[in-house]
Write a protein that holds these residues in place. Structure first.
Motif, PDB file in Angstrom:
ATOM      1  N   SER A   1       0.996  -1.682   0.122  1.00  0.00           N
ATOM      2  CA  SER A   1      -0.164   0.001   0.442  1.00  0.00           C
ATOM      3  C   SER A   1       0.933   1.195  -0.143  1.00  0.00           C
ATOM      4  N   GLN A   2       2.213   1.326  -0.847  1.00  0.00           N
ATOM      5  CA  GLN A   2       2.774   2.588  -0.880  1.00  0.00           C
ATOM      6  C   GLN A   2       2.600   2.956  -1.669  1.00  0.00           C
ATOM      7  N   PRO A   3       2.063   4.182  -1.293  1.00  0.00           N
ATOM      8  CA  PRO A   3       1.601   5.220  -2.507  1.00  0.00           C
ATOM      9  C   PRO A   3       2.353   5.998  -3.240  1.00  0.00           C
TER      10      PRO A   3
ATOM     11  N   THR B   1       2.058  -0.682 -11.738  1.00  0.00           N
ATOM     12  CA  THR B   1       0.507   0.515 -11.207  1.00  0.00           C
ATOM     13  C   THR B   1       0.350   0.990 -12.779  1.00  0.00           C
TER      14      THR B   1
ATOM     15  N   ASN C   1      -1.842   3.543  -5.213  1.00  0.00           N
ATOM     16  CA  ASN C   1      -0.401   2.806  -4.319  1.00  0.00           C
ATOM     17  C   ASN C   1      -0.432   2.330  -5.219  1.00  0.00           C
TER      18      ASN C   1
ATOM     19  N   THR D   1      -5.162   8.985  -3.821  1.00  0.00           N
ATOM     20  CA  THR D   1      -4.188   8.092  -3.281  1.00  0.00           C
ATOM     21  C   THR D   1      -3.881   7.042  -4.537  1.00  0.00           C
TER      22      THR D   1
END
Lengths: 259, 306
Positions: A2-4, A191, A33, A31
């Motif tokens: 869950s690192q943005p 992502t 992630n 946001t």
């Protein structure tokens, strides 16, 4: 997980036109992630493409903060944070498929050997191994779009931004490419930001669906998908899928009731 | 596959067209032109023959009358066979170093044409690059380029010749400058259009890769502009030839097809004028054909051939 990677804080973007200012984006908070597959859906003029372009530093927000990997979008672009895929493949007719994929690598100054290795790897990734020596006109529309995805992947950007990449293709090809895209996403852990007009496409692909509405362009709903990571095509007949599609449609209707 | 099949058919089609009567219309048109020309020659030379006959008191039969109109030394309009004979004599009947050789005059004109075409093309491309990349040049340069072409070249050519001659420069260079004056414009217009053909999306892609302006130019703009470049080169080379010939017209020039035209008109040597005209036309046709060939080769290699 869950690192943005992408953070938008009250982002606004106003175009000055002859008919006065157009609010393409207003107060967008979002946001994204690492490893998310986020779809942007909404009617034309809702700012979904503009938002994607702002992330890619192709447009500059007129208010609010937007960061990519903790940098401003322009710095992120120079750090090769993302690859961009447009609706049309935009391959150069005078270059072979391999030549087209190696174009951004040449521009970024990769060595010849490194380029060859990367081209082979991404061609394999989009299932086009053996087509490197062909010219674009020798490939079907779907294959050309796969080549353009390979081109966006070649320089190992962590973020893939796709602006209606399959919008110009027929439904059968589209289904196959959607499936292939999910496999690719699972394999690479990128992502992905994905703009689309199609509710089933958004629901089938995404971990999160961002519903937007126009005048001014804004986010009306963010829906987290309860669907499992592994998604065969017939998941589209399950009640969960249909319920989710219904929720997206509700979100779109809500946005429209403003005007 | 389909494209190749179509291409193959196109290649074969030319032969088939020729065999199935495509040549016939072309020959018919040619024949009609030659016939009209003969009739015109008889008509336009008739007055002179009639005057001669009246002066000598001779009465001419129709056959003799027609024969005379078509064999005059200095006809108002020479007959096709007279021009053909003049051409043959000028090309094959003289040593090519002779001042009467059309090959020699043709070479003088051709060399200045090619030099002017080279200068004009280079200038056109450079100006187009400037216009596409620089807003100030975009807004300020084009009106001047258009103005340069609205001034009659006949008015400018003698000035250029005189100015260069006063600096001690004669021969090829001043003519090449006049040729360049005419040929830079189509290249400029074509290249401005051509360099601007890449779509916004392709420019955005380049931006997303952080490409430098030079990379954008060499890898996207320039290759995209090739079809436009060749189309304008065809116009430019024909214009360069016209410019060179005009540059050879001012008094004093003794070589080149233009000088040949001028001396022919001084001495009423209409056959010489027409021979020089046909040589110039053939030269222009050959040059345009050559560019067309180059265009096909380049575009096919680039995969841009339609």
């Amino acid at each position: 997980m869950s690192q943005p990677v992408i953070r938008a804080n009250a982002v606004g973007l106003t175009f000055q036109t002859a008919d006065g200012p157009v609010h393409a984006l207003k107060d967008v908070d979002l946001t994204i992630n690492k490893g998310d597959f986020v779809s942007f859906i909404g009617p034309s003029g809702c700012g979904k493409t503009t938002f994607l372009r702002a992330i890619a530093a192709l447009e500059t927000p007129t208010s609010g903060q937007l960061t990519v990997n903790g940098m401003d979008p322009d710095a992120a672009r120079r750090a090769r944070a993302y690859g961009y895929v447009f609706q049309a493949p935009g391959l150069y007719p005078w270059r072979t498929i391999a030549g087209n994929i190696s174009l951004p690598l040449e521009i970024m100054g990769f060595s010849r050997a490194d380029r060859a290795e990367r081209v082979a790897r991404v061609l394999d990734l989009v299932d086009l191994a053996g087509f490197g020596g062909k010219f674009p006109w020798q490939l079907s529309g779907g294959m050309q779009q796969r080549a353009s995805i390979a081109r966006a992947l070649a320089f190992d950007a962590d973020i893939l931004l796709m602006d209606e990449p399959f919008g110009a293709l027929d439904e059968i090809v589209r289904d196959r490419l959607n499936q292939a895209l999910l496999e690719l996403w699972a394999k690479t852990g990128k992502t992905i930001g994905f703009v689309t007009h199609s509710i089933p496409e958004a629901v089938y692909l995404s971990t999160r669906i961002v519903v937007m509405s126009p005048r001014p362009g804004r986010i009306t709903r963010v829906i987290d998908s309860p669907l499992p990571a592994s998604r065969p095509l017939d998941i589209r007949d399950t009640p969960e899928f249909i319920a989710l599609a219904h929720e997206v449609r509700e979100g779109l209707r809500e946005g429209h009731s403003y005007d | 596959m389909t494209d190749m099949a179509i291409g193959g058919m196109r290649g074969g089609g030319m032969l088939r067209r020729a065999a199935s009567g495509g040549v016939l219309p072309i020959l018919t048109v040619l024949l009609v032109i030659v016939m009209v020309w003969y009739v015109a020659a008889v008509g336009m030379n008739a007055q002179w023959v009639r005057d001669q006959a009246a002066r000598s008191g001779a009465v001419l039969e129709t056959g003799e009358f027609v024969r005379q109109t078509l064999t005059l030394d200095r006809p108002v309009l020479p007959a096709p066979h007279q021009v053909a004979a003049g051409l043959w004599d000028g090309i094959a009947g003289q040593k090519i170093t002779s001042k009467r050789s059309l090959v020699w005059h043709g070479w003088v004109t051709l060399s200045a044409t090619l030099a002017g075409f080279g200068i004009g093309t280079l200038a056109g491309i450079l100006l187009a690059v400037g216009i596409v990349h620089n807003r100030a040049m975009d807004q300020s340069l084009m009106p001047w380029a258009v103005a340069s072409q609205t001034v009659p070249i006949l008015a400018i050519a003698p000035m250029v010749i005189v100015v260069f001659a006063s600096a001690g420069i004669t021969g090829l260079l001043p003519k090449a400058i006049i040729a360049a004056w005419l040929s830079f414009f189509p290249v400029l217009v074509g290249m401005v259009k051509g360099l601007r053909t890449p779509e916004a999306m392709q420019m955005d892609l380049m931006r997303s890769w952080s490409a430098s302006p030079a990379q954008r130019f060499w890898r996207l703009r320039l290759p995209s502009s090739m079809p436009y470049l060749f189309a304008s080169l065809k116009v430019a080379i024909a214009a360069a030839l016209v410019g060179t010939i005009v540059g050879e017209l001012p008094a004093g020039a003794s070589s080149g097809l233009g000088a040949r035209l001028l001396s022919g008109s001084y001495y009423g040597q209409t056959v010489q004028i027409w021979s020089a005209l046909f040589t110039a036309a053939a030269l222009a046709g050959g040059l345009v054909l050559l560019i067309g060939l180059l265009e096909r080769l380049t575009l096919r290699r680039m995969g841009l051939a339609r």
